[in-house]
Scaffold this motif. Structure first.
Motif, PDB file in Angstrom:
ATOM      1  N   ASN A 321       1.511  50.615  21.602  1.00 19.99           N
ATOM      2  CA  ASN A 321       0.563  49.512  21.498  1.00 19.99           C
ATOM      3  C   ASN A 321      -0.333  49.500  22.730  1.00 19.99           C
ATOM      4  OD1 ASN A 321       1.680  48.593  19.068  1.00 19.99           O
ATOM      5  ND2 ASN A 321       3.249  47.435  20.184  1.00 19.99           N
ATOM      6  N   GLY A 322      -1.642  49.422  22.513  1.00 17.89           N
ATOM      7  CA  GLY A 322      -2.567  49.458  23.630  1.00 17.89           C
ATOM      8  C   GLY A 322      -2.911  50.888  24.005  1.00 17.89           C
ATOM      9  N   GLN A 342      -3.129  47.525  29.947  1.00 20.13           N
ATOM     10  CA  GLN A 342      -4.492  46.983  29.994  1.00 20.13           C
ATOM     11  C   GLN A 342      -4.908  46.588  28.580  1.00 20.13           C
ATOM     12  OE1 GLN A 342      -7.730  49.662  30.986  1.00 20.13           O
ATOM     13  NE2 GLN A 342      -8.745  48.077  32.196  1.00 20.13           N
ATOM     14  N   ARG A 343      -4.975  45.296  28.351  1.00 17.00           N
ATOM     15  CA  ARG A 343      -5.363  44.774  27.042  1.00 17.00           C
ATOM     16  C   ARG A 343      -6.211  43.525  27.256  1.00 17.00           C
ATOM     17  NH1 ARG A 343       0.499  45.095  23.807  1.00 17.00           N
ATOM     18  NH2 ARG A 343       1.208  47.008  24.850  1.00 17.00           N
ATOM     19  N   ASP A 344      -7.107  43.277  26.335  1.00 17.21           N
ATOM     20  CA  ASP A 344      -7.953  42.071  26.389  1.00 17.21           C
ATOM     21  C   ASP A 344      -8.715  41.973  27.709  1.00 17.21           C
ATOM     22  OD1 ASP A 344      -6.855  41.374  23.899  1.00 17.21           O
ATOM     23  OD2 ASP A 344      -5.167  40.346  24.872  1.00 17.21           O
ATOM     24  N   GLY A 345      -9.065  43.109  28.263  1.00 13.11           N
ATOM     25  CA  GLY A 345      -9.906  43.117  29.455  1.00 13.11           C
ATOM     26  C   GLY A 345      -9.183  42.912  30.766  1.00 13.11           C
ATOM     27  N   SER A 348      -1.738  43.307  32.202  1.00 12.49           N
ATOM     28  CA  SER A 348      -0.640  42.374  31.953  1.00 12.49           C
ATOM     29  C   SER A 348       0.696  43.093  32.084  1.00 12.49           C
ATOM     30  CB  SER A 348      -0.749  41.758  30.553  1.00 12.49           C
ATOM     31  OG  SER A 348      -1.942  41.000  30.430  1.00 12.49           O
ATOM     32  N   TYR A 350       4.332  43.710  30.733  1.00 14.02           N
ATOM     33  CA  TYR A 350       5.081  43.661  29.482  1.00 14.02           C
ATOM     34  C   TYR A 350       6.514  44.110  29.717  1.00 14.02           C
ATOM     35  CZ  TYR A 350       1.038  42.891  26.428  1.00 14.02           C
ATOM     36  OH  TYR A 350      -0.042  42.355  25.784  1.00 14.02           O
ATOM     37  N   ARG A 361       5.098  39.838  26.360  1.00 12.03           N
ATOM     38  CA  ARG A 361       4.090  39.739  27.416  1.00 12.03           C
ATOM     39  C   ARG A 361       4.573  38.708  28.428  1.00 12.03           C
ATOM     40  NH1 ARG A 361      -2.279  39.592  25.917  1.00 12.03           N
ATOM     41  NH2 ARG A 361      -3.201  39.469  28.001  1.00 12.03           N
ATOM     42  N   ASP A 364       0.025  37.831  33.183  1.00 10.50           N
ATOM     43  CA  ASP A 364      -1.303  38.443  33.219  1.00 10.50           C
ATOM     44  C   ASP A 364      -1.722  38.696  34.663  1.00 10.50           C
ATOM     45  OD1 ASP A 364      -1.541  38.359  30.433  1.00 10.50           O
ATOM     46  OD2 ASP A 364      -2.354  36.305  30.485  1.00 10.50           O
TER      47      ASP A 364
END
Length: 420
Positions: A321-322, A342-345, A348, A350, A361, A364
């Motif tokens: 994922n990602g 690195q997700r949603d800019g 984070s 995990y 998650r 962040d």
């Protein structure tokens, strides 16, 4: 540049005085189903250089597992009314005393009572030099944590991290107690220091220094203050990580072209290549049993987490994922993988249950994760307000702490092993 000007390190770190600002801890969350525990002020503890009961309370509160109730002042020899403490909402009671011995040491005594079972659960007597009074308190907190949760406590452990002031070209590898106290400088340099990694016995820290104008791997002995170059091959030498038995390090070297994963004996001998790809393989980490190495590789086009046998060979992809997953870390029980995605800019933290593959998650703005030795917490670096500090989150995401200092940036945390 003269090496003496480039690098200074303390001799006899464990006996040295604190040379830097203490870390301040802020608690931002608590766990569910907290255990209510009454902690009494220890009899005669004012004679000791550290207030034992206050340290125990702070440890228990910081864990997020306990709801601490003030129990006034009591000795471990005072009679205990279990019904009275149960009526006050306490499931457990901590009492104790401090006595100064003729040889200058302080003896700390404690008892843990279970008000539900109306029985004494544990007791401990420790005699220590004045400077180790805090450690005695942490060990008591560890005992309480273990007796009431079934998991070994990690309050009497230490953390390593890098403190940096780039403007002043001041980089320090620092060691502190797990509560941020007793900060001491292990290495100080005019050039960047990165990637500290504790040896399993807690006596050494491997790290990367740029003092030779390239990344070179050193090992610092925290007892003697001595240090040695372990890996200085052609090109980049980075990302050291100890094997569980302390005999080897996994490292990332570019000596043969692309950066790949290698193993090397703890004394620097027997450099052996383990990974073999056309991409970049880096950030190797041993599993707790020493049988597997997790690492980051871009062999599939973008950075992902892979694993392979500690003897090398074929690798298996772990994260899917990602498109950007780095910095793998494995818990001491081998059940949980932590990494940065690195997700949603943004970046984070995990955690993944390795048996089920389920992801959680946790935080962040996170980089550089490191598990506590009991596997219940993860320390990481985070940037807020233009400064980098450290933070801690429990593996279920409920308990959160932040460790800050008044000067500079602190990053690259590595949580040390259990003390012997």
């Amino acid at each position: 540049m003269n090496k003496l000007h480039t690098l200074m390190f303390t001799v006899g770190l464990l006996a040295g005085a604190s040379a830097h600002a203490q870390l301040k801890i802020e608690i931002a969350g608590v766990g569910s189903n907290q255990i209510p525990i009454a902690v009494a002020a220890f009899a005669d503890e004012s004679m000791a250089p550290a207030q034992v009961s206050a340290i125990i309370k702070a440890d228990l509160e910081r864990s997020g597992v306990f709801k601490v109730i003030d129990a006034g002042a009591m000795s471990e020899n005072d009679p205990v009314s279990y019904s009275q403490w149960k009526a006050r909402g306490a499931d457990a009671l901590v009492v104790g005393s401090v006595q100064k011995l003729a040889d200058g040491r302080f003896e700390v005594r404690y008892k843990l009572h279970d008000t539900v079972k109306t029985a004494q659960l544990s007791a401990m007597n420790q005699a220590a030099q004045p400077k180790y009074t805090r450690l005695s308190a942490h060990k008591i907190a560890d005992d309480i944590y273990e007796k009431l949760t079934g998991t070994r406590g990690a309050f009497a452990t230490r953390v390593a991290y890098v403190s940096e002031n780039r403007g002043a070209r001041d980089y320090r590898l620092e060691i502190a107690d797990a509560d941020g106290e007793a900060v001491q400088v292990a290495v100080r340099s005019n050039e960047p220091i990165i990637s500290p990694s504790w040896s399993p016995d807690g006596s050494k820290v491997a790290y990367v220094s740029f003092e030779q104008r390239k990344p070179v791997i050193y090992v610092q002995n925290l007892v003697t203050g001595g240090r040695k170059v372990v890996v200085n091959e052609k090109g980049s030498n980075s990302a050291p990580s100890w094997s569980p038995d302390g005999t080897k390090l996994t490292v990332a070297l570019s000596k043969d072209g692309h950066t790949q994963v290698y193993s090397v004996n703890a004394d620097g001998g027997n450099v052996r290549r383990l990974s073999n790809s056309n991409g970049i393989d880096t950030e190797p980490q041993y599993s707790a049993d020493g049988q597997t190495i997790y690492f980051t590789s871009d062999r599939s086009g973008g950075p992902q987490i892979y694993k392979m046998s500690s003897s090398g060979g074929n690798a298996t992809r772990v994260t899917f994922n990602g498109s950007y997953n780095i910095s793998p870390r494995v818990s001491s029980d081998g059940k949980t993988l932590a990494w940065v995605s690195q997700r949603d800019g943004g970046y984070s933290l995990y955690a993944m249950n390795l048996a089920s593959g389920q992801e959680l998650r946790l935080a962040d703005g996170a980089t550089e994760p490191s598990f506590s030795p009991n596997g219940k917490y993860i320390m990481y670096a985070t940037k807020t307000g233009g400064r980098t500090s450290l933070a801690v989150v429990s593996v279920d995401g409920r308990v959160k702490q932040r460790l800050t200092t008044q000067a500079g940036n602190i990053r690259e945390p590595n949580w040390g092993p259990f003390q012997k």
